[in-house]
Every structure is written in structure tokens, then in C-alpha cells.
Design a protein around this motif. Sequence first.
Motif, mmCIF file in Angstrom:
data_model
loop_
_atom_site.group_PDB
_atom_site.id
_atom_site.type_symbol
_atom_site.label_atom_id
_atom_site.label_comp_id
_atom_site.label_asym_id
_atom_site.label_seq_id
_atom_site.Cartn_x
_atom_site.Cartn_y
_atom_site.Cartn_z
ATOM 1 N N MET A 1 32.194 -44.483 16.318
ATOM 2 C CA MET A 1 32.592 -43.617 17.429
ATOM 3 C C MET A 1 33.486 -42.488 16.932
ATOM 4 O O MET A 1 34.272 -42.676 16.020
ATOM 5 C CB MET A 1 33.370 -44.420 18.475
ATOM 6 C CG MET A 1 32.548 -45.463 19.185
ATOM 7 S SD MET A 1 31.223 -44.709 20.119
ATOM 8 C CE MET A 1 30.259 -46.162 20.469
ATOM 9 N N PRO A 2 33.393 -41.309 17.534
ATOM 10 C CA PRO A 2 34.287 -40.233 17.139
ATOM 11 C C PRO A 2 35.711 -40.558 17.517
ATOM 12 O O PRO A 2 35.987 -41.250 18.485
ATOM 13 C CB PRO A 2 33.756 -39.034 17.943
ATOM 14 C CG PRO A 2 33.043 -39.622 19.097
ATOM 15 C CD PRO A 2 32.475 -40.923 18.612
ATOM 16 N N GLU A 249 22.282 -35.100 19.186
ATOM 17 C CA GLU A 249 23.067 -36.131 18.487
ATOM 18 C C GLU A 249 24.552 -35.973 18.767
ATOM 19 O O GLU A 249 25.251 -36.949 19.066
ATOM 20 C CB GLU A 249 22.819 -36.080 16.985
ATOM 21 C CG GLU A 249 23.655 -37.125 16.248
ATOM 22 C CD GLU A 249 23.463 -37.117 14.739
ATOM 23 O OE1 GLU A 249 24.327 -37.698 14.047
ATOM 24 O OE2 GLU A 249 22.473 -36.529 14.259
ATOM 25 N N GLN A 250 25.055 -34.747 18.667
ATOM 26 C CA GLN A 250 26.481 -34.542 18.929
ATOM 27 C C GLN A 250 26.830 -34.837 20.382
ATOM 28 O O GLN A 250 27.891 -35.410 20.666
ATOM 29 C CB GLN A 250 26.871 -33.117 18.555
ATOM 30 C CG GLN A 250 26.810 -32.828 17.069
ATOM 31 C CD GLN A 250 27.679 -33.781 16.266
ATOM 32 O OE1 GLN A 250 28.895 -33.859 16.493
ATOM 33 N NE2 GLN A 250 27.076 -34.511 15.346
ATOM 34 N N ARG A 253 27.064 -38.612 20.808
ATOM 35 C CA ARG A 253 28.286 -39.201 20.260
ATOM 36 C C ARG A 253 29.475 -38.963 21.185
ATOM 37 O O ARG A 253 30.305 -39.857 21.399
ATOM 38 C CB ARG A 253 28.561 -38.636 18.863
ATOM 39 C CG ARG A 253 27.509 -39.062 17.829
ATOM 40 C CD ARG A 253 27.859 -38.600 16.423
ATOM 41 N NE ARG A 253 26.792 -38.935 15.491
ATOM 42 C CZ ARG A 253 26.609 -40.141 14.943
ATOM 43 N NH1 ARG A 253 27.435 -41.130 15.258
ATOM 44 N NH2 ARG A 253 25.618 -40.352 14.093
ATOM 45 N N GLY A 257 31.100 -41.939 23.258
ATOM 46 C CA GLY A 257 32.500 -42.111 22.896
ATOM 47 C C GLY A 257 33.421 -42.073 24.096
ATOM 48 O O GLY A 257 34.364 -42.864 24.204
ATOM 49 N N ASP A 271 27.967 -49.366 20.521
ATOM 50 C CA ASP A 271 27.710 -49.041 19.115
ATOM 51 C C ASP A 271 26.228 -49.227 18.784
ATOM 52 O O ASP A 271 25.613 -48.374 18.132
ATOM 53 C CB ASP A 271 28.554 -49.921 18.207
ATOM 54 C CG ASP A 271 29.991 -49.436 18.088
ATOM 55 O OD1 ASP A 271 30.268 -48.287 18.486
ATOM 56 O OD2 ASP A 271 30.833 -50.208 17.588
ATOM 57 N N LEU A 274 24.196 -46.513 20.579
ATOM 58 C CA LEU A 274 24.293 -45.217 19.934
ATOM 59 C C LEU A 274 23.456 -45.171 18.659
ATOM 60 O O LEU A 274 22.772 -44.176 18.385
ATOM 61 C CB LEU A 274 25.753 -44.889 19.632
ATOM 62 C CG LEU A 274 26.023 -43.532 18.979
ATOM 63 C CD1 LEU A 274 25.527 -42.389 19.862
ATOM 64 C CD2 LEU A 274 27.513 -43.364 18.676
ATOM 65 N N THR A 275 23.499 -46.243 17.891
ATOM 66 C CA THR A 275 22.690 -46.300 16.667
ATOM 67 C C THR A 275 21.210 -46.137 16.992
ATOM 68 O O THR A 275 20.492 -45.372 16.329
ATOM 69 C CB THR A 275 22.928 -47.634 15.938
ATOM 70 O OG1 THR A 275 24.306 -47.715 15.549
ATOM 71 C CG2 THR A 275 22.045 -47.742 14.697
ATOM 72 N N VAL A 278 20.536 -42.433 18.252
ATOM 73 C CA VAL A 278 20.584 -41.451 17.178
ATOM 74 C C VAL A 278 19.332 -41.546 16.305
ATOM 75 O O VAL A 278 18.783 -40.532 15.866
ATOM 76 C CB VAL A 278 21.868 -41.622 16.343
ATOM 77 C CG1 VAL A 278 21.815 -40.794 15.063
ATOM 78 C CG2 VAL A 278 23.095 -41.218 17.168
#
Length: 306
Positions: A1-2, A249-250, A253, A257, A271, A274-275, A278
Amino acid sequence: MPGAVIPGAGPSGRPGARPTVKLREADPEDPPRYAPEWLELREPADAAARAHDLLDPLRIRLANLPGRSGGVVIHDLGCGTGSMGRWLAPRLDGAQHWVLHDRDPYLLHFAAVASPRSAADGSRVTVETRRGDIARLTPDALHGASLVTASALLDVLTREEIDTFAAACAGAGCPALLTLSVAGRVELTPPHPLDAVIAEAFNAHQRRDGLLGPDAVTVAAEAFSEHGATVRLHPSPWRLGPDQAALTEQWLRGWVGAAVEERPELRAEADAYLTDRVAQCAAGELRVTVHHVDLLALSRPAGGAS
């Protein structure tokens, strides 16, 4: 995560990235709302999404403003890198003077240097910059303004700030074109069982600390109407596919996040989610529609012109 979550925007990028919008006094350790890299990445999607249907009523109003023969004065609030001016100035006829507002002097310089120099009909476009807090606008600050614009701004304001903003525009008698406010709805293809959970948590995150998030457009429409403006709304969705993979993608995230920051118990599931998302993005298999709304408020012009 960011590590730093920016409401409605995406990850802040490298440490120390300059904020482009600082709406109110805050702790210096607070993360920036927007990073320059994020604004650069989203600019093409923003330009494709903005509601062209609102331009004709805006052109008509600007053409009928008193003193139009000398050109129009356009205030761009939270201008960032100047993407709004690059989109709008070449779509309007006549001489234009843009007043660019932001808190970051570096970005103000960049916006001024990268601004258009000519209007749709070849007329001259000039710019000036003003550094300061855009959440406390007054009619005096907008004296002489023909138009106020902003992009992705309403959803990071409070109810009180939006009412102050609407009152300032009404007092100055100038219209406002406010684009790309989040609507709180996201559609991902292929669907995933966690989509709705992440969306709900993200929307809750956007409403933190009294900010309006996805409620902002409704509140703003009511506020401008109460101050005598005619309000038009139009959808302005991002439609992201394989050609926008880096932006998608950004955005993912930042979206995930923020959801996890709001609901930490989601972390393990998020998590993995997100994987997967992406990976789908990298493979060109993911499509995302992020719904926004553009608002045009036509305040009664000063001097009684219609």
C-alpha cells in the motif's frame, strides 16, 4: 500500500512531492493532496472526460457579459500544473487573462510557463499567478472576474467552504465551471466481489474531517442555486482501458489505499485484491469507469446583464 493517501487522487509518489492544493492551514507533516506526477498522469483522461456540453451555455454567458470587448478574466482555483487552462483557453474565443491560484510557487511557475498563448480564434491569452488559500474566497478577491474555474476541487471542500465559494461568485456576478468532482461510483470490468466494499470504504474516507467527497456536487448545486445562480450538471466519467494502464494502476493504488486507511481490517483482503487488479491492468484485461460530475453555475451578472 502507498504510504501517503490522497483523497480522490492516488498515491503521492516520491517523498517530498509538492502539494498542488492546500485548502486550509494544516500540520506541515500532513501528506500532500495531489502530487505533480499524478496531475501529469491524469491530464489526458481529465481532458477527455470534461463535459463539452457545458461549453455552449458558458460561451453565451461570456459573450453577453458587460465589458466583454476588452476580453475576459478567468480565475483558475487550485490550478496545479495548469491543465484546466490548457483545456479551456483554446476552446473559448476572444482575449483572455487567466489568474492562476495555488499554494505552491513552483507549480504556479510551471502552470504559467505551460499555459496556452492563444484562444480558439487566435486572440491573445495572458496569465498571472497568485499564491494563497483558495478556501476563503471573497467577492473582492474575484472583483472583475468573468469566470471562475476549478478541477477536482469541490470534493475536498467542506459545506461551509462551498457556501462561501458560491457566495463569492454570486457577489462578483461571475459564472463558475467546476469540473471532475467525484460522484462516489466506480465500475470495474471484470467485476470482483470486493469492488463494492472498497468503494464504500473509499467514499467514507473522502468524507473525513467534514469534507464532502461524493456529496460535494449536490451540496454545491444547492448552494449556488440558493445564491440565485442557474446550475447545470453533466457527467464527466473517466473511461480507463488498456491505453490508460499507467493511470489505472496509480488510481487503483490510491483508491485501495484510502479504503484500507479508512477500514484497516480490510488490509489482508485488499492486498490480494490490489495484486489481482494490478495484474489485470498490466495484462490489458481491466477496464474502469470512474464517475465524475461537472457543474456550471451561471450567477446573475453584476450590472444586470442577462
